[in-house]
Design an enzyme around this catalytic site. Structure first.
Site, PDB file in Angstrom:
ATOM      1  N   GLY A 147      28.776   6.925 -12.620  1.00  0.00           N
ATOM      2  CA  GLY A 147      28.906   6.692 -11.189  1.00  0.00           C
ATOM      3  C   GLY A 147      28.362   7.872 -10.433  1.00  0.00           C
ATOM      4  N   ASN A 148      28.547   7.869  -9.139  1.00  0.00           N
ATOM      5  CA  ASN A 148      28.117   9.033  -8.378  1.00  0.00           C
ATOM      6  C   ASN A 148      29.148   9.406  -7.319  1.00  0.00           C
ATOM      7  OD1 ASN A 148      27.472   7.314  -6.133  1.00  0.00           O
ATOM      8  ND2 ASN A 148      25.641   6.746  -7.262  1.00  0.00           N
ATOM      9  N   ARG A 149      28.944  10.534  -6.696  1.00  0.00           N
ATOM     10  CA  ARG A 149      29.916  11.083  -5.757  1.00  0.00           C
ATOM     11  C   ARG A 149      29.905  10.279  -4.469  1.00  0.00           C
ATOM     12  NH1 ARG A 149      30.480  16.638  -7.385  1.00  0.00           N
ATOM     13  NH2 ARG A 149      28.728  17.226  -8.708  1.00  0.00           N
ATOM     14  N   SER A 150      30.926   9.514  -4.249  1.00  0.00           N
ATOM     15  CA  SER A 150      31.066   8.828  -2.973  1.00  0.00           C
ATOM     16  C   SER A 150      32.518   8.468  -2.799  1.00  0.00           C
ATOM     17  CB  SER A 150      30.220   7.556  -2.947  1.00  0.00           C
ATOM     18  OG  SER A 150      30.547   6.793  -1.802  1.00  0.00           O
TER      19      SER A 150
END
Ligand code: CTP
Ligand code: CA
Length: 220
Positions: A33-36
């Protein structure tokens, strides 16, 4: 900001907001995933709701808000499927989700065990569909808004996205700038609209960004 916020100026409008980072499974316990945090999308959804819109929030985050239809998803593919079912019936789509650009080619049914002989573990990735581009290509009268998360060449990169993704507006932000990155409560946006010069907004709270965006939309 004008008096739009006193009245339910979005009454009768259907708004879809996507928010949060998609989670692409590697196995039953791990994902890419990614940073959000989802905060920018949540602010967009809440302000629209407060202005009287019928809001559907499609999100990867386990959250609940009053007077909103919430659809929980994990992956980009699920998000796209949910959107495809309701997009034709909406007035505005705000694509605030941080969609993972890649997902594992293979999702293991079982938890992958450490192999004690190997220090390197490779995960082969394949591109996710571009949800915004795919959905906006089927646009009839919907107003479609995308975000552009950049760490450099903000304007030229965001302009390319405006042109290539069939969006009406791109809200660009420099995610490496202090106070505008992931997880914080503030953002600094440059609004790009087809046929108009880019407009740089001040650094402000995500709620104020959302208010400013809906004010822009209502004054179009
Ligand atoms: N987006 C999407 N589907 C993807 C990737 C991005 O719908 N597979 C949407 C995002 O929700 C956002 C916009 O496209 O509204 C721009 O996302 P961004 O990550 O900035 O751009 P990308 O096109 O993915 O390009 P890159 O990450 O290489 O800058
Ligand atoms: Ca991306």
């Amino acid at each position: 900001i004008k008096s739009n916020f006193i009245e339910k100026k979005l009454a009768g409008k259907k708004v879809i907001v996507t928010a949060g980072g998609t989670k692409e499974a590697i196995d039953p316990v791990r994902y890419i995933g990614n940073r959000s945090s989802g905060k920018m999308g949540f602010a967009m959804a809440k302000v629209a709701r407060d202005l009287g819109a019928d809001v559907t929030l499609i999100t990867t985050v386990d959250i609940n808000f009053n007077n909103m239809n919430i659809i929980k998803v994990q992956t980009a593919s699920e998000m796209m499927k949910q959107l495809q079912e309701i997009f034709q019936d909406t007035d505005v789509l705000i694509m605030a989700a941080a969609v993972a650009d890649f997902k594992p080619v293979h999702v293991s049914d079982q938890k992958i065990k450490k192999n004690n002989d190997e220090d390197i573990f490779n995960v082969k990735l394949t591109k996710n569909p571009d949800i915004l581009k795919t959905i906006a290509a089927t646009k009839t009268n919907q107003f479609v808004v995308g975000f552009a998360a950049e760490t450099q060449n903000l304007l030229s990169n965001a302009e390319k996205k405006l042109a290539s993704k069939n969006a009406d507006v791109i809200l660009a932000n420099n995610v490496s700038q202090k106070g505008a990155g992931f997880g914080v409560d503030t953002n600094q946006i440059t609004l790009l609209e087809k046929g108009h010069e880019p407009v740089k907004w001040d650094l402000m709270s995500k709620t104020d960004v959302a208010k400013k965006f809906w004010d822009f939309y209502l004054n179009k």
